[in-house]
Design a protein around this motif. Sequence first.
Motif, PDB file in Angstrom:
ATOM      1  N   VAL A  47       0.822  -1.207   0.000  1.00  0.00           N
ATOM      2  CA  VAL A  47       0.000   0.000   0.000  1.00  0.00           C
ATOM      3  C   VAL A  47       0.857   1.259   0.000  1.00  0.00           C
ATOM      4  O   VAL A  47       0.588   2.217  -0.729  1.00  0.00           O
ATOM      5  N   ASN A  48       1.903   1.293   0.809  1.00  0.00           N
ATOM      6  CA  ASN A  48       2.749   2.480   0.900  1.00  0.00           C
ATOM      7  C   ASN A  48       3.390   2.828  -0.439  1.00  0.00           C
ATOM      8  O   ASN A  48       3.486   3.996  -0.818  1.00  0.00           O
ATOM      9  N   ALA A  49       3.842   1.793  -1.156  1.00  0.00           N
ATOM     10  CA  ALA A  49       4.459   2.024  -2.464  1.00  0.00           C
ATOM     11  C   ALA A  49       3.436   2.568  -3.455  1.00  0.00           C
ATOM     12  O   ALA A  49       3.732   3.467  -4.242  1.00  0.00           O
ATOM     13  N   VAL A  50       2.216   2.029  -3.408  1.00  0.00           N
ATOM     14  CA  VAL A  50       1.165   2.493  -4.311  1.00  0.00           C
ATOM     15  C   VAL A  50       0.790   3.934  -4.004  1.00  0.00           C
ATOM     16  O   VAL A  50       0.634   4.761  -4.905  1.00  0.00           O
ATOM     17  N   VAL A  51       0.639   4.247  -2.712  1.00  0.00           N
ATOM     18  CA  VAL A  51       0.281   5.605  -2.293  1.00  0.00           C
ATOM     19  C   VAL A  51       1.352   6.597  -2.724  1.00  0.00           C
ATOM     20  O   VAL A  51       1.057   7.680  -3.244  1.00  0.00           O
ATOM     21  N   LYS A  52       2.603   6.231  -2.528  1.00  0.00           N
ATOM     22  CA  LYS A  52       3.702   7.112  -2.920  1.00  0.00           C
ATOM     23  C   LYS A  52       3.711   7.318  -4.428  1.00  0.00           C
ATOM     24  O   LYS A  52       3.918   8.433  -4.924  1.00  0.00           O
ATOM     25  N   TYR A  53       3.452   6.241  -5.167  1.00  0.00           N
ATOM     26  CA  TYR A  53       3.459   6.306  -6.626  1.00  0.00           C
ATOM     27  C   TYR A  53       2.299   7.140  -7.149  1.00  0.00           C
ATOM     28  O   TYR A  53       2.473   8.051  -7.955  1.00  0.00           O
ATOM     29  N   LEU A  54       1.086   6.834  -6.684  1.00  0.00           N
ATOM     30  CA  LEU A  54      -0.099   7.535  -7.168  1.00  0.00           C
ATOM     31  C   LEU A  54      -0.120   8.984  -6.701  1.00  0.00           C
ATOM     32  O   LEU A  54      -0.700   9.844  -7.351  1.00  0.00           O
ATOM     33  N   GLY A  55       0.533   9.248  -5.556  1.00  0.00           N
ATOM     34  CA  GLY A  55       0.588  10.614  -5.036  1.00  0.00           C
ATOM     35  C   GLY A  55       1.243  11.584  -6.001  1.00  0.00           C
ATOM     36  O   GLY A  55       0.974  12.789  -5.962  1.00  0.00           O
ATOM     37  N   ARG A  56       2.071  11.072  -6.894  1.00  0.00           N
ATOM     38  CA  ARG A  56       2.723  11.937  -7.882  1.00  0.00           C
ATOM     39  C   ARG A  56       1.723  12.479  -8.899  1.00  0.00           C
ATOM     40  O   ARG A  56       1.946  13.514  -9.517  1.00  0.00           O
ATOM     41  N   TYR A  57       0.622  11.750  -9.090  1.00  0.00           N
ATOM     42  CA  TYR A  57      -0.301  12.079 -10.160  1.00  0.00           C
ATOM     43  C   TYR A  57      -1.550  12.829  -9.697  1.00  0.00           C
ATOM     44  O   TYR A  57      -2.371  13.226 -10.505  1.00  0.00           O
ATOM     45  N   THR A  58      -1.714  13.013  -8.402  1.00  0.00           N
ATOM     46  CA  THR A  58      -2.939  13.618  -7.896  1.00  0.00           C
ATOM     47  C   THR A  58      -2.730  15.068  -7.498  1.00  0.00           C
ATOM     48  O   THR A  58      -1.634  15.474  -7.112  1.00  0.00           O
ATOM     49  N   ASN A  59      -3.810  15.843  -7.555  1.00  0.00           N
ATOM     50  CA  ASN A  59      -3.800  17.245  -7.143  1.00  0.00           C
ATOM     51  C   ASN A  59      -2.636  18.006  -7.748  1.00  0.00           C
ATOM     52  O   ASN A  59      -2.057  18.899  -7.112  1.00  0.00           O
ATOM     53  N   ARG A  60      -2.284  17.644  -8.962  1.00  0.00           N
ATOM     54  CA  ARG A  60      -1.225  18.358  -9.674  1.00  0.00           C
ATOM     55  C   ARG A  60      -1.846  19.298 -10.689  1.00  0.00           C
ATOM     56  O   ARG A  60      -2.951  19.084 -11.163  1.00  0.00           O
ATOM     57  N   VAL A  61      -1.114  20.366 -10.987  1.00  0.00           N
ATOM     58  CA  VAL A  61      -1.528  21.260 -12.066  1.00  0.00           C
ATOM     59  C   VAL A  61      -0.558  21.053 -13.220  1.00  0.00           C
ATOM     60  O   VAL A  61       0.454  20.369 -13.090  1.00  0.00           O
ATOM     61  N   ALA A  62      -0.875  21.649 -14.363  1.00  0.00           N
ATOM     62  CA  ALA A  62      -0.086  21.395 -15.570  1.00  0.00           C
ATOM     63  C   ALA A  62       1.387  21.747 -15.387  1.00  0.00           C
ATOM     64  O   ALA A  62       2.263  21.088 -15.943  1.00  0.00           O
ATOM     65  N   ILE A  63       1.665  22.797 -14.620  1.00  0.00           N
ATOM     66  CA  ILE A  63       3.058  23.172 -14.356  1.00  0.00           C
ATOM     67  C   ILE A  63       3.133  23.857 -13.000  1.00  0.00           C
ATOM     68  O   ILE A  63       2.234  24.614 -12.630  1.00  0.00           O
ATOM     69  N   ASP A  64       4.165  23.558 -12.222  1.00  0.00           N
ATOM     70  CA  ASP A  64       4.360  24.252 -10.962  1.00  0.00           C
ATOM     71  C   ASP A  64       5.478  25.278 -11.117  1.00  0.00           C
ATOM     72  O   ASP A  64       6.279  25.234 -12.062  1.00  0.00           O
ATOM     73  N   ASN A  65       5.545  26.202 -10.183  1.00  0.00           N
ATOM     74  CA  ASN A  65       6.489  27.313 -10.284  1.00  0.00           C
ATOM     75  C   ASN A  65       7.949  26.859 -10.312  1.00  0.00           C
ATOM     76  O   ASN A  65       8.795  27.514 -10.928  1.00  0.00           O
ATOM     77  N   ALA A  66       8.236  25.748  -9.656  1.00  0.00           N
ATOM     78  CA  ALA A  66       9.621  25.281  -9.564  1.00  0.00           C
ATOM     79  C   ALA A  66      10.192  24.892 -10.931  1.00  0.00           C
ATOM     80  O   ALA A  66      11.416  24.895 -11.115  1.00  0.00           O
ATOM     81  N   ARG A  67       9.327  24.579 -11.894  1.00  0.00           N
ATOM     82  CA  ARG A  67       9.803  24.170 -13.224  1.00  0.00           C
ATOM     83  C   ARG A  67      10.125  25.367 -14.121  1.00  0.00           C
ATOM     84  O   ARG A  67      10.806  25.217 -15.131  1.00  0.00           O
ATOM     85  N   ILE A  68       9.614  26.550 -13.789  1.00  0.00           N
ATOM     86  CA  ILE A  68       9.864  27.738 -14.607  1.00  0.00           C
ATOM     87  C   ILE A  68      11.269  28.256 -14.317  1.00  0.00           C
ATOM     88  O   ILE A  68      11.618  28.540 -13.173  1.00  0.00           O
ATOM     89  N   THR A  69      12.088  28.374 -15.356  1.00  0.00           N
ATOM     90  CA  THR A  69      13.497  28.744 -15.166  1.00  0.00           C
ATOM     91  C   THR A  69      13.816  30.178 -15.569  1.00  0.00           C
ATOM     92  O   THR A  69      14.806  30.739 -15.124  1.00  0.00           O
ATOM     93  N   ASP A  70      12.979  30.784 -16.426  1.00  0.00           N
ATOM     94  CA  ASP A  70      13.284  32.152 -16.865  1.00  0.00           C
ATOM     95  C   ASP A  70      12.059  32.773 -17.531  1.00  0.00           C
ATOM     96  O   ASP A  70      11.238  32.075 -18.127  1.00  0.00           O
ATOM     97  N   THR A  71      11.950  34.089 -17.397  1.00  0.00           N
ATOM     98  CA  THR A  71      10.898  34.856 -18.075  1.00  0.00           C
ATOM     99  C   THR A  71      11.492  36.188 -18.527  1.00  0.00           C
ATOM    100  O   THR A  71      11.668  37.090 -17.722  1.00  0.00           O
TER     101      THR A  71
END
Length: 387
Positions: A251-275
Amino acid sequence: MKAVMRQNQNKRAQFDLADILRDNKVSFSEKYNLFQQQKKAYQDICACRTAQLKGHLAYCNCCNYKRQAYNSCRNKHCPKCQFIKQAKWVDKLQSSLLDCKHFHLVFTIPHQLNELVYLNQKKLYNALFSSAWEAVSKATNNPKFLGAQTGAVAVLHTWTQTLNQHPHIHMIIPSGGLSDDQMEWVPCRNNFLAPKRIISSLFRGIFCHNINKAIKNNEFVVPDKFKWTCVKNTLYKAKWNVNIQKPISGVNAVVKYLGRYTNRVAIDNARITDTKNGKVSFRYKDRKRLVSKIIQLDTLEFIRRFMLHILPHNFYKIRYYGILASTNSQTKRQQVSALMETYIAIPKYEGLSGVEVYSLITGKDVSRCPKCRKGRILCRALPGPET
């Protein structure tokens, strides 16, 4: 669950999506038309943690410490408002899953349908969910394969790493099912759920049938020059992409794995490198070469791609099916736990406030004064900006 779970997403990043949206609001609105829900998301993200949403004053009841903060928008598409929500959902998920291995399936629809999907998001995303589950249910109920009633947790994603439109369903399925008489747990044999080609062809047939029926009944907004008969023939000739990965243990492995895919938006601020210079640069992962790369887009194109992934109002992007559905939580799911001689976990964050959850995740007592370390932090609302 460890405190490292996406905690760095909650830190202040060098570049902010909200700043990009605010700085280009006029020029973007002059070039593109948005749906009502897209307009609301745009406005909410721009207003998040600004005076526009008012705020509160945190102060110590023991010393002169004060800190002013603005309120969050809590929009599900805002990259700054998902940390606590994700932690609570992952915690709740542990009480929903069964203590066994789980398969991870990904259902993807062909790109020829992208424009039709965009114009009919709620109906076609609903059809995507129902078609994927119906395909899995029919295949697993077949006595040649599992021959039992199984369940699933399904999560909708609509983007690629470069923000292009790419609707697909991530589905987690237990490696077994409940017998028809509900007296036996039937495990998958040799880590085998059902043939990929069977699930893929079922999914294709069910989804195309649903579209065909809706178009005949004039239930869809059909794009110009979109000829369903020609598209349908092309879709039936193609092999649809349904990816079945090896079962995940525990269960812990599944929760950790699926947690990557939930409540995410298309892009988070940490991925933006320059404007700068009318361009936005951001990191993306090259799935084929397994390396991180940088892509640069015109600012308006970057915003356009982001807005493609705003979901319809009151749309649920996470759904439960079969023996994992909420309607079966007190019946079939408990029966399965008893047959497997396992227990159902109790969510530890249920009923807690966001502040309490944050304290448990980080190990920081945010209610204690950071200055004197003796007093407690109290809050009072601040008046909004004068109009």
